[in-house]
Write an enzyme that holds these catalytic residues in place. Structure first.
Site, PDB file in Angstrom:
ATOM      1  N   ARG A 126       0.822  -1.208   0.000  1.00 57.14           N
ATOM      2  CA  ARG A 126       0.000   0.000   0.000  1.00 57.14           C
ATOM      3  C   ARG A 126       0.864   1.270   0.000  1.00 57.14           C
ATOM      4  NH1 ARG A 126      -3.406   2.659   4.440  1.00 57.14           N
ATOM      5  NH2 ARG A 126      -5.047   3.743   3.304  1.00 57.14           N
ATOM      6  N   ASN A 167      -3.374   8.537   4.870  1.00 52.79           N
ATOM      7  CA  ASN A 167      -2.154   7.910   5.384  1.00 52.79           C
ATOM      8  C   ASN A 167      -2.034   7.917   6.899  1.00 52.79           C
ATOM      9  OD1 ASN A 167      -1.031   7.242   2.875  1.00 52.79           O
ATOM     10  ND2 ASN A 167      -0.230   9.321   2.624  1.00 52.79           N
ATOM     11  N   HIS A 214       0.471   4.359  -2.579  1.00 55.88           N
ATOM     12  CA  HIS A 214       0.231   5.728  -2.118  1.00 55.88           C
ATOM     13  C   HIS A 214       1.348   6.675  -2.537  1.00 55.88           C
ATOM     14  CE1 HIS A 214      -3.115   5.204   1.120  1.00 55.88           C
ATOM     15  NE2 HIS A 214      -3.372   4.555   0.013  1.00 55.88           N
ATOM     16  N   PRO A 239      -7.228   8.225  -4.349  1.00 57.43           N
ATOM     17  CA  PRO A 239      -8.634   7.873  -4.577  1.00 57.43           C
ATOM     18  C   PRO A 239      -9.363   7.596  -3.264  1.00 57.43           C
ATOM     19  CG  PRO A 239      -7.181   6.105  -5.344  1.00 57.43           C
ATOM     20  CD  PRO A 239      -6.314   7.264  -4.984  1.00 57.43           C
ATOM     21  N   SER A 275       8.139  10.239  -1.803  1.00 57.49           N
ATOM     22  CA  SER A 275       7.648  11.392  -1.026  1.00 57.49           C
ATOM     23  C   SER A 275       6.863  10.956   0.208  1.00 57.49           C
ATOM     24  CB  SER A 275       6.780  12.293  -1.905  1.00 57.49           C
ATOM     25  OG  SER A 275       5.808  11.529  -2.587  1.00 57.49           O
ATOM     26  N   SER A 283      -9.000 -14.804   2.901  1.00 58.75           N
ATOM     27  CA  SER A 283      -7.747 -15.050   2.178  1.00 58.75           C
ATOM     28  C   SER A 283      -6.799 -13.843   2.212  1.00 58.75           C
ATOM     29  CB  SER A 283      -8.087 -15.435   0.728  1.00 58.75           C
ATOM     30  OG  SER A 283      -6.961 -15.496  -0.081  1.00 58.75           O
ATOM     31  N   HIS A 332      -5.985  -5.429  -2.893  1.00 59.10           N
ATOM     32  CA  HIS A 332      -6.801  -5.689  -1.695  1.00 59.10           C
ATOM     33  C   HIS A 332      -7.023  -7.179  -1.459  1.00 59.10           C
ATOM     34  CE1 HIS A 332      -8.603  -1.348  -1.656  1.00 59.10           C
ATOM     35  NE2 HIS A 332      -7.318  -1.381  -1.375  1.00 59.10           N
ATOM     36  N   THR A 333      -6.330  -8.026  -2.192  1.00 61.35           N
ATOM     37  CA  THR A 333      -6.270  -9.444  -1.840  1.00 61.35           C
ATOM     38  C   THR A 333      -5.455  -9.626  -0.558  1.00 61.35           C
ATOM     39  OG1 THR A 333      -5.696 -11.673  -2.637  1.00 61.35           O
ATOM     40  CG2 THR A 333      -4.248  -9.891  -3.327  1.00 61.35           C
ATOM     41  N   ASP A 337       8.203   8.664  -6.004  1.00 63.02           N
ATOM     42  CA  ASP A 337       9.464   9.360  -5.748  1.00 63.02           C
ATOM     43  C   ASP A 337       9.832   9.336  -4.271  1.00 63.02           C
ATOM     44  OD1 ASP A 337       7.619  11.039  -4.633  1.00 63.02           O
ATOM     45  OD2 ASP A 337       8.424  12.867  -5.535  1.00 63.02           O
TER      46      ASP A 337
HETATM   47  C1  HEM Z   1      -8.674   1.985  -6.260  1.00 66.60           C
HETATM   48  C2  HEM Z   1      -8.602   2.814  -5.265  1.00 66.60           C
HETATM   49  C3  HEM Z   1      -8.233   2.418  -3.863  1.00 66.60           C
HETATM   50  C4  HEM Z   1      -8.851   2.846  -2.749  1.00 66.60           C
HETATM   51  C5  HEM Z   1     -10.013   3.807  -2.666  1.00 66.60           C
HETATM   52  C6  HEM Z   1      -8.198   2.209  -1.621  1.00 66.60           C
HETATM   53  C7  HEM Z   1      -8.541   2.414  -0.310  1.00 66.60           C
HETATM   54  C8  HEM Z   1      -8.047   1.679   0.747  1.00 66.60           C
HETATM   55  C9  HEM Z   1      -8.490   1.788   2.115  1.00 66.60           C
HETATM   56  C10 HEM Z   1      -9.554   2.756   2.621  1.00 66.60           C
HETATM   57  C11 HEM Z   1      -7.800   0.890   2.850  1.00 66.60           C
HETATM   58  C12 HEM Z   1      -7.927   0.629   4.352  1.00 66.60           C
HETATM   59  C13 HEM Z   1      -7.017   1.542   5.107  1.00 66.60           C
HETATM   60  C14 HEM Z   1      -7.168   1.389   6.600  1.00 66.60           C
HETATM   61  O1  HEM Z   1      -8.296   1.433   7.095  1.00 66.60           O
HETATM   62  O2  HEM Z   1      -6.128   1.213   7.271  1.00 66.60           O
HETATM   63  C15 HEM Z   1      -6.894   0.207   1.962  1.00 66.60           C
HETATM   64  C16 HEM Z   1      -6.014  -0.771   2.329  1.00 66.60           C
HETATM   65  C17 HEM Z   1      -5.114  -1.358   1.475  1.00 66.60           C
HETATM   66  N1  HEM Z   1      -4.889  -1.021   0.165  1.00 66.60           N
HETATM   67 FE1  HEM Z   1      -6.068   0.154  -0.973  1.00 66.60          FE
HETATM   68  N2  HEM Z   1      -7.189   1.413  -2.090  1.00 66.60           N
HETATM   69  C18 HEM Z   1      -7.176   1.500  -3.453  1.00 66.60           C
HETATM   70  C19 HEM Z   1      -6.287   0.867  -4.298  1.00 66.60           C
HETATM   71  C20 HEM Z   1      -5.221   0.100  -3.888  1.00 66.60           C
HETATM   72  C21 HEM Z   1      -4.151  -0.368  -4.746  1.00 66.60           C
HETATM   73  C22 HEM Z   1      -4.024  -0.016  -6.234  1.00 66.60           C
HETATM   74  C23 HEM Z   1      -3.314  -1.101  -3.966  1.00 66.60           C
HETATM   75  C24 HEM Z   1      -2.035  -1.814  -4.336  1.00 66.60           C
HETATM   76  C25 HEM Z   1      -1.710  -2.198  -5.542  1.00 66.60           C
HETATM   77  C26 HEM Z   1      -3.860  -1.113  -2.640  1.00 66.60           C
HETATM   78  C27 HEM Z   1      -3.346  -1.803  -1.570  1.00 66.60           C
HETATM   79  C28 HEM Z   1      -3.893  -1.829  -0.303  1.00 66.60           C
HETATM   80  C29 HEM Z   1      -3.462  -2.742   0.734  1.00 66.60           C
HETATM   81  C30 HEM Z   1      -2.417  -3.826   0.598  1.00 66.60           C
HETATM   82  C31 HEM Z   1      -4.228  -2.435   1.863  1.00 66.60           C
HETATM   83  C32 HEM Z   1      -4.129  -3.088   3.247  1.00 66.60           C
HETATM   84  C33 HEM Z   1      -3.189  -2.279   4.078  1.00 66.60           C
HETATM   85  C34 HEM Z   1      -2.974  -2.842   5.480  1.00 66.60           C
HETATM   86  O3  HEM Z   1      -3.371  -3.970   5.760  1.00 66.60           O
HETATM   87  O4  HEM Z   1      -2.376  -2.102   6.260  1.00 66.60           O
HETATM   88  N3  HEM Z   1      -5.008  -0.353  -2.617  1.00 66.60           N
HETATM   89  N4  HEM Z   1      -7.071   0.716   0.684  1.00 66.60           N
END
Ligand code: HEM
Ligand SMILES: *[C@@H]1O[C@H](CO)[C@@H](O)[C@H](O)[C@H]1NC(C)=O
Length: 350
Positions: free
Chosen positions: A67, A119, A71, A187, A99, A271, A217-218, A97
């Site tokens: 993540r 963040n 970001h 986003p 940042s 999973s 999000h897998t 970069d």
């Molecule tokens: C498409 C738009 C996306 C949105 C709106 C989004 C939003 C979010 C949100 C709200 C969380 C939960 C944060 C929290 O409560 O701590 C999250 C977690 C996460 N996101 Fe996304 N995300 C997006 C795309 C992506 C992409 C493209 C990736 C990686 C290629 C990604 C990887 C992750 C991962 C791995 C987590 C889990 C983080 C953890 O367990 O600490 N996300 N995301």
């Protein structure tokens, strides 16, 4: 009249070329791609070993690191440097970069990206990148950028849990700017398909890239505050989000009895520690957690991709690798507009 027309033309041409320049700089593929195989042959091994060590202590670390890279890449610049015209909309991209790794400095009082809403309190894994960088500096001082370290660690985070290996293009330089305000251009989890598609498009990424990369999000978890609005009185209807599977709804309600509950829920039900296509399968069964996840299955522009990935794990894994490489090109910096930071949390002092 003639001069008026002339200056309009000049202005148009000027803005067009500015836009193209800004775009070429960010989305362009013509940067100095190189590998560290000569300049620092141990680099990739050092990064992988550091990540494995931390993941051994805390198995949720790979999700955090993946993540972080996303970001880092997705922050846009603040609105005053955005070129907006009736014929187009060029965003100047901050990009991958490093940042996101910068800390605020007490002296100049800047508030960094790390502190922005998406963040703050949730971005994790900084210590992995910082330690890898320390070891890289000991092995090959001044060679490997923090942005590259993060990109490689993100790749390794997916590979160690079942994702497909890909070579990470390297040679990115680190930026010297980080801003809290810019962090808010990431986003939104409450966004609909149009907003998500637009956000990705501004960064040179396609609708398919959106569905593929959301597959990140897998892995990992989300806090209740990021989706509890779906559980009751969704968009003031007095009812929960109709696109949640009723059985899953009662599970989510148990996990999040109140919007402020401190619990975290797996983004990929059942999973969260395997990098696979189970996320897309869950979307197809309406077991998505965030609005921004489930809408991908509900909108006709994205749903066919979801279906395909839910059926074909191989397609998802190889597309994910390809889209990660593409994402990694956003806002590529070179030696003219970047540096090789010595410590990832601080810009170099000259
Ligand atoms: C498409 C738009 C996306 C949105 C709106 C989004 C939003 C979010 C949100 C709200 C969380 C939960 C944060 C929290 O409560 O701590 C999250 C977690 C996460 N996101 Fe996304 N995300 C997006 C795309 C992506 C992409 C493209 C990736 C990686 C290629 C990604 C990887 C992750 C991962 C791995 C987590 C889990 C983080 C953890 O367990 O600490 N996300 N995301
Ligand atoms: C849902 O929210 C709206 C606006 O906040 C409110 O007027 C309405 O009474 C709520 N409905 C229920 C069933 O809570």
């Amino acid at each position: 009249m003639e001069t008026w027309r002339g200056s309009v033309l000049v202005l148009l041409l000027l803005s067009l070329s500015l836009g193209i320049l800004a775009h070429g700089e960010s989305g362009g593929r013509k940067h100095g791609y190189h590998s560290y195989s000569r300049s620092c042959p141990q680099a990739e091994r050092i990064i992988r070993d550091t990540l494995s060590k931390h993941a051994g202590w805390d198995r949720t670390i790979p999700a955090g690191v993946l993540r972080l890279h996303f970001h880092d890449c997705f922050v846009d610049v603040s609105s005053f440097t955005r070129f907006k015209f009736w014929f187009s909309n060029f965003a100047v991209l901050q990009g991958c970069d490093g940042s996101i790794l910068l800390d605020s400095t007490p002296t100049d009082g800047t508030k960094v990206e790390k502190l922005s809403l998406p963040n703050f309190m949730s971005a994790r894994g900084f210590e992995v990148i910082e330690e890898a960088k320390q070891r890289l500096e000991a092995a090959c001082p001044g060679v490997v950028s923090c942005a590259d370290t993060l990109a490689i660690a993100a790749r390794d985070s997916t590979v160690m849990l079942g994702g497909k290996y890909y070579q990470v293009p390297t040679g990115r330089y680190d930026g010297r700017v980080s801003s809290q305000e810019r962090g808010n251009t990431l986003p939104s989890p409450f966004g609909d398909a149009s907003a998500l598609i637009q956000n990705f498009k501004e960064r040179g990424l396609s609708v398919q890239d959106l569905v593929v990369l959301s597959g990140g999000h897998t892995l990992g978890t989300a806090g209740c505050a990021t989706f509890s609005n779906r559980l009751d009185n969704f968009t003031k209807t007095g009812k929960p989000d109709p696109t949640i599977n009723p059985r899953y709804l009662s599970h989510l309600r148990r996990q999040c009895p109140a919007p402020g509950s401190p619990n975290r829920v797996a983004l990929d039900k059942g999973s969260e520690f395997v990098f696979d296509n189970s996320y897309h399968k869950n979307l197809a069964r309406r077991n998505g957690v965030l609005t921004s996840d489930q809408v991908l299955n509900e909108d006709s522009r994205t749903s066919h991709y979801v279906k395909n990935f839910a059926h074909k794990q191989h397609d998802f894994l190889s597309q994910f690798a390809a889209s990660m490489v593409k994402m990694g090109y956003i806002g590529w910096k070179n030696k003219h507009n970047g540096e090789i930071r010595r410590v990832c949390s601080m810009v170099n002092t000259h």
